[in-house]
Motif scaffolding. Structure first.
Motif, PDB file in Angstrom:
ATOM      1  N   GLN A 199       2.624  14.573  -1.125  1.00 45.66           N
ATOM      2  CA  GLN A 199       2.785  13.614  -0.023  1.00 45.66           C
ATOM      3  C   GLN A 199       2.134  14.116   1.269  1.00 45.66           C
ATOM      4  OE1 GLN A 199       4.530  10.704  -0.481  1.00 45.66           O
ATOM      5  NE2 GLN A 199       5.330  11.090  -2.502  1.00 45.66           N
ATOM      6  N   HIS A 200       2.454  15.347   1.651  1.00 42.99           N
ATOM      7  CA  HIS A 200       1.957  15.825   2.942  1.00 42.99           C
ATOM      8  C   HIS A 200       0.463  16.092   2.928  1.00 42.99           C
ATOM      9  CE1 HIS A 200       5.825  17.153   5.170  1.00 42.99           C
ATOM     10  NE2 HIS A 200       5.955  15.994   4.589  1.00 42.99           N
ATOM     11  N   MET A 201      -0.008  16.739   1.855  1.00 46.55           N
ATOM     12  CA  MET A 201      -1.408  17.165   1.864  1.00 46.55           C
ATOM     13  C   MET A 201      -2.354  16.061   1.413  1.00 46.55           C
ATOM     14  SD  MET A 201      -0.717  20.983   0.399  1.00 46.55           S
ATOM     15  CE  MET A 201      -2.404  21.436   0.160  1.00 46.55           C
ATOM     16  N   GLU A 202      -1.865  15.157   0.562  1.00 47.59           N
ATOM     17  CA  GLU A 202      -2.802  14.184  -0.012  1.00 47.59           C
ATOM     18  C   GLU A 202      -2.549  12.738   0.448  1.00 47.59           C
ATOM     19  OE1 GLU A 202      -3.944  16.765  -3.966  1.00 47.59           O
ATOM     20  OE2 GLU A 202      -2.337  15.304  -4.177  1.00 47.59           O
ATOM     21  N   ASP A 203      -1.287  12.297   0.420  1.00 51.85           N
ATOM     22  CA  ASP A 203      -1.026  10.903   0.806  1.00 51.85           C
ATOM     23  C   ASP A 203      -1.091  10.692   2.316  1.00 51.85           C
ATOM     24  OD1 ASP A 203      -0.129   9.263  -1.633  1.00 51.85           O
ATOM     25  OD2 ASP A 203       1.041  11.092  -1.856  1.00 51.85           O
ATOM     26  N   LEU A 204      -0.409  11.564   3.053  1.00 54.41           N
ATOM     27  CA  LEU A 204      -0.217  11.325   4.491  1.00 54.41           C
ATOM     28  C   LEU A 204      -1.513  11.119   5.266  1.00 54.41           C
ATOM     29  CD1 LEU A 204       1.745  10.984   6.814  1.00 54.41           C
ATOM     30  CD2 LEU A 204       1.951  13.463   6.957  1.00 54.41           C
ATOM     31  N   PRO A 205      -2.528  11.987   5.083  1.00 53.81           N
ATOM     32  CA  PRO A 205      -3.753  11.771   5.864  1.00 53.81           C
ATOM     33  C   PRO A 205      -4.378  10.405   5.597  1.00 53.81           C
ATOM     34  CG  PRO A 205      -3.787  13.919   4.777  1.00 53.81           C
ATOM     35  CD  PRO A 205      -2.605  13.181   4.232  1.00 53.81           C
ATOM     36  N   LEU A 206      -4.296   9.926   4.356  1.00 50.27           N
ATOM     37  CA  LEU A 206      -4.892   8.628   4.051  1.00 50.27           C
ATOM     38  C   LEU A 206      -4.050   7.488   4.605  1.00 50.27           C
ATOM     39  CD1 LEU A 206      -6.185   9.122   0.400  1.00 50.27           C
ATOM     40  CD2 LEU A 206      -7.424   9.298   2.543  1.00 50.27           C
ATOM     41  N   LEU A 207      -2.731   7.588   4.456  1.00 56.27           N
ATOM     42  CA  LEU A 207      -1.869   6.507   4.955  1.00 56.27           C
ATOM     43  C   LEU A 207      -1.996   6.367   6.470  1.00 56.27           C
ATOM     44  CD1 LEU A 207       1.370   6.931   2.796  1.00 56.27           C
ATOM     45  CD2 LEU A 207      -0.450   5.252   2.540  1.00 56.27           C
ATOM     46  N   LYS A 208      -2.128   7.525   7.156  1.00 60.49           N
ATOM     47  CA  LYS A 208      -2.272   7.485   8.613  1.00 60.49           C
ATOM     48  C   LYS A 208      -3.543   6.754   9.043  1.00 60.49           C
ATOM     49  CE  LYS A 208      -1.965  11.494  10.683  1.00 60.49           C
ATOM     50  NZ  LYS A 208      -1.786  12.956  10.859  1.00 60.49           N
ATOM     51  N   SER A 209      -4.533   6.743   8.150  1.00 64.33           N
ATOM     52  CA  SER A 209      -5.839   6.184   8.524  1.00 64.33           C
ATOM     53  C   SER A 209      -5.917   4.673   8.332  1.00 64.33           C
ATOM     54  CB  SER A 209      -6.940   6.852   7.689  1.00 64.33           C
ATOM     55  OG  SER A 209      -6.912   6.357   6.353  1.00 64.33           O
ATOM     56  N   ILE A 210      -4.898   4.053   7.742  1.00 62.11           N
ATOM     57  CA  ILE A 210      -4.998   2.629   7.398  1.00 62.11           C
ATOM     58  C   ILE A 210      -4.878   1.750   8.645  1.00 62.11           C
ATOM     59  CG2 ILE A 210      -3.901   0.721   6.159  1.00 62.11           C
ATOM     60  CD1 ILE A 210      -3.035   2.724   4.027  1.00 62.11           C
ATOM     61  N   GLU A 211      -5.850   0.860   8.796  1.00 60.87           N
ATOM     62  CA  GLU A 211      -5.851  -0.133   9.874  1.00 60.87           C
ATOM     63  C   GLU A 211      -6.237  -1.481   9.270  1.00 60.87           C
ATOM     64  OE1 GLU A 211      -5.199  -0.039  13.061  1.00 60.87           O
ATOM     65  OE2 GLU A 211      -4.944   2.111  13.404  1.00 60.87           O
ATOM     66  N   PRO A 212      -5.640  -2.574   9.659  1.00 56.98           N
ATOM     67  CA  PRO A 212      -4.437  -2.642  10.484  1.00 56.98           C
ATOM     68  C   PRO A 212      -3.195  -2.330   9.645  1.00 56.98           C
ATOM     69  CG  PRO A 212      -5.098  -4.847   9.839  1.00 56.98           C
ATOM     70  CD  PRO A 212      -6.133  -3.912   9.266  1.00 56.98           C
ATOM     71  N   ALA A 213      -2.108  -1.993  10.319  1.00 54.03           N
ATOM     72  CA  ALA A 213      -0.906  -1.576   9.605  1.00 54.03           C
ATOM     73  C   ALA A 213      -0.334  -2.701   8.750  1.00 54.03           C
ATOM     74  CB  ALA A 213       0.142  -1.090  10.602  1.00 54.03           C
ATOM     75  N   VAL A 214      -0.392  -3.919   9.271  1.00 52.17           N
ATOM     76  CA  VAL A 214       0.090  -5.066   8.478  1.00 52.17           C
ATOM     77  C   VAL A 214      -1.078  -6.038   8.338  1.00 52.17           C
ATOM     78  CG1 VAL A 214       1.889  -6.811   8.244  1.00 52.17           C
ATOM     79  CG2 VAL A 214       2.338  -4.746   9.570  1.00 52.17           C
ATOM     80  N   PRO A 215      -1.838  -5.910   7.257  1.00 50.47           N
ATOM     81  CA  PRO A 215      -3.044  -6.727   7.133  1.00 50.47           C
ATOM     82  C   PRO A 215      -2.714  -8.206   6.940  1.00 50.47           C
ATOM     83  CG  PRO A 215      -2.655  -5.453   5.134  1.00 50.47           C
ATOM     84  CD  PRO A 215      -1.631  -5.006   6.131  1.00 50.47           C
ATOM     85  N   GLU A 216      -3.514  -9.065   7.565  1.00 51.00           N
ATOM     86  CA  GLU A 216      -3.392 -10.502   7.315  1.00 51.00           C
ATOM     87  C   GLU A 216      -3.760 -10.766   5.857  1.00 51.00           C
ATOM     88  OE1 GLU A 216      -2.338 -12.932   9.336  1.00 51.00           O
ATOM     89  OE2 GLU A 216      -1.857 -11.332  10.756  1.00 51.00           O
ATOM     90  N   PRO A 217      -3.193 -11.832   5.268  1.00 50.53           N
ATOM     91  CA  PRO A 217      -3.545 -12.143   3.880  1.00 50.53           C
ATOM     92  C   PRO A 217      -5.061 -12.272   3.727  1.00 50.53           C
ATOM     93  CG  PRO A 217      -1.702 -13.495   4.618  1.00 50.53           C
ATOM     94  CD  PRO A 217      -2.181 -12.734   5.818  1.00 50.53           C
ATOM     95  N   GLY A 218      -5.613 -11.640   2.700  1.00 50.23           N
ATOM     96  CA  GLY A 218      -7.044 -11.748   2.438  1.00 50.23           C
ATOM     97  C   GLY A 218      -7.865 -10.598   3.005  1.00 50.23           C
ATOM     98  N   VAL A 219      -7.309  -9.858   3.963  1.00 49.54           N
ATOM     99  CA  VAL A 219      -8.063  -8.738   4.551  1.00 49.54           C
ATOM    100  C   VAL A 219      -8.242  -7.636   3.505  1.00 49.54           C
ATOM    101  CG1 VAL A 219      -7.963  -6.869   6.241  1.00 49.54           C
ATOM    102  CG2 VAL A 219      -7.438  -9.212   6.938  1.00 49.54           C
ATOM    103  N   ASP A 220      -7.155  -7.270   2.828  1.00 50.09           N
ATOM    104  CA  ASP A 220      -7.272  -6.301   1.725  1.00 50.09           C
ATOM    105  C   ASP A 220      -7.690  -7.051   0.459  1.00 50.09           C
ATOM    106  OD1 ASP A 220      -6.424  -4.333   3.418  1.00 50.09           O
ATOM    107  OD2 ASP A 220      -4.411  -4.141   2.569  1.00 50.09           O
ATOM    108  N   ARG A 221      -8.724  -6.577  -0.213  1.00 52.69           N
ATOM    109  CA  ARG A 221      -9.216  -7.249  -1.431  1.00 52.69           C
ATOM    110  C   ARG A 221      -8.437  -6.714  -2.629  1.00 52.69           C
ATOM    111  NH1 ARG A 221     -12.909 -11.244  -0.146  1.00 52.69           N
ATOM    112  NH2 ARG A 221     -13.229 -10.959   2.087  1.00 52.69           N
ATOM    113  N   LEU A 222      -7.248  -7.237  -2.819  1.00 55.90           N
ATOM    114  CA  LEU A 222      -6.360  -6.680  -3.841  1.00 55.90           C
ATOM    115  C   LEU A 222      -6.753  -7.150  -5.238  1.00 55.90           C
ATOM    116  CD1 LEU A 222      -2.967  -7.061  -1.943  1.00 55.90           C
ATOM    117  CD2 LEU A 222      -4.501  -5.089  -2.027  1.00 55.90           C
ATOM    118  N   ILE A 223      -6.409  -6.329  -6.221  1.00 56.63           N
ATOM    119  CA  ILE A 223      -6.710  -6.643  -7.616  1.00 56.63           C
ATOM    120  C   ILE A 223      -5.408  -6.691  -8.412  1.00 56.63           C
ATOM    121  CG2 ILE A 223      -9.037  -5.657  -7.537  1.00 56.63           C
ATOM    122  CD1 ILE A 223      -7.814  -3.121  -8.833  1.00 56.63           C
TER     123      ILE A 223
END
Ligand code: FES
Ligand SMILES: [Fe+2]
Length: 320
Positions: free
Chosen positions: A271-295
């Motif tokens: 969590q600390h070494m691998e997940d946290l740096p990536l999660l901190k980088s996510i913008e925007p925190a609450v994406p509008e529908p369609g912004v993330d191209r989910l599969i």
């Protein structure tokens, strides 16, 4: 209350085992709160601001009656809120119209929970996954503040298949391919299950499910279960609590040690070494529908976001 916390929900805010009689100050749900226990051991919470002149209760004390005693002028406050005594006025005088700003809390499953609204007779108990995490001998808890928005943190808990990529060196052997994936939802719950493994192989079965506002259960095989609670602190930080439960041996205490080792390894390394740096980088925190191209394998995270938005818009409609 924080605008993006869900209304009328129980959120876990502190570990029962860590709350003593003496006051503890925490930041949760957009507020600074003081928590304490009365003589009978009942937990209480209020806004951490003395109504007299506004000092913090961090260095307050709790008297025999379970009242909070402000360190500045010694005003005492009953756990229900009103000021019971102000030393400057003499023994029997009570200052009028002076009260703590009380928050509704309850205690269940080794956690203190705060309700984002008025507790009524028909208010349901805090969310839980029955049959899990209650034999504390087999469990180990970890709780931390993370500099990540609560929606991203909750979504990430439902994301199983990053394990085979991001954590391929620290959790080797998990594979990258999801098969037999299913997702179902109710108004409050998301349930996903499937298999995670290598191309062409059968893979390990997993279950990842969520109950609003932010309780997640992960069954990752091997007899290891993880319960995670995510509570917003503010628009950028969350309080994350996790309980690891091992059901591997007939000896509960041995399982407890395994759960503790698993929890330490998962948090300090993955969590600390691998997940946290990536999660901190996510913008925007609450994406509008369609912004993330989910599969397709993101269906659980997408369903959570839909339920969250719906529960949040319920509050906006009420407020208008
Ligand atoms: S500021 Fe708390 S009693 Fe005066
Ligand atoms: Fe991870």
């Amino acid at each position: 209350m924080l605008p993006d916390a869900l209304p009328s929900r129980w959120y876990p805010i502190f570990s029962s085992a860590q709350l003593r009689r003496a006051p503890t100050v925490v930041e949760r749900l957009g507020e600074r709160l003081v928590l304490w226990r009365d003589a009978a051991g009942r937990a209480h919470a209020a806004l951490d601001r003395c109504p007299h002149r506004g000092v913090s209760f961090k260095t307050a004390t709790v008297n025999q009656a379970g009242e909070l005693v402000c360190p500045y002028h010694g005003f005492t406050f009953s756990p229900k809120g009103p000021c019971a005594h102000a030393p400057v006025l003499g023994r029997d005088a009570k200052p009028p119209a002076m009260s703590l700003d009380i928050r509704n809390v309850t205690e269940a499953h080794g956690l203190i929970w705060a309700f984002t609204g008025a507790v009524e007779a028909d208010t349901p108990p805090p969310p839980w996954f029955e049959g899990l995490g209650d034999d504390l001998r087999r469990c180990a808890d970890i709780a931390e503040e993370w500099p990540v928005h609560h929606v991203q943190l909750t979504q990430s808990m439902l994301d199983i298949y990053h394990v085979g990529v991001l954590h391929r060196r620290t959790a080797p052997g998990s594979g990258q391919v999801i098969t037999d994936f299913t997702m179902t939802t109710t108004e409050d719950e998301v349930h996903t299950e499937g298999r995670l493994g290598h191309e062409g192989a059968k893979g390990m079965p997993f279950v990842a499910r969520l109950r609003l506002p932010g309780l997640v259960h992960l069954d990752v095989g091997f007899g290891l279960h993880v319960l995670v609670g995510v509570t917003p602190i503010d628009a950028k930080r969350s309080w994350v609590w996790a309980r690891y439960e091992a059901r591997l041996t007939p000896l509960p205490q041995l399982d407890g040690v395994i759960a503790w080792l698993g929890a330490k390894y998962d948090f300090t390394v993955l969590q600390h070494m691998e997940d946290l740096p990536l999660l901190k980088s996510i913008e925007p925190a609450v994406p509008e529908p369609g912004v993330d191209r989910l599969i397709a394998p993101d269906a659980g995270a997408a369903a959570y976001l839909r339920l969250y938005r719906r529960a949040l818009s319920g509050r906006m409609e009420v407020a208008q």
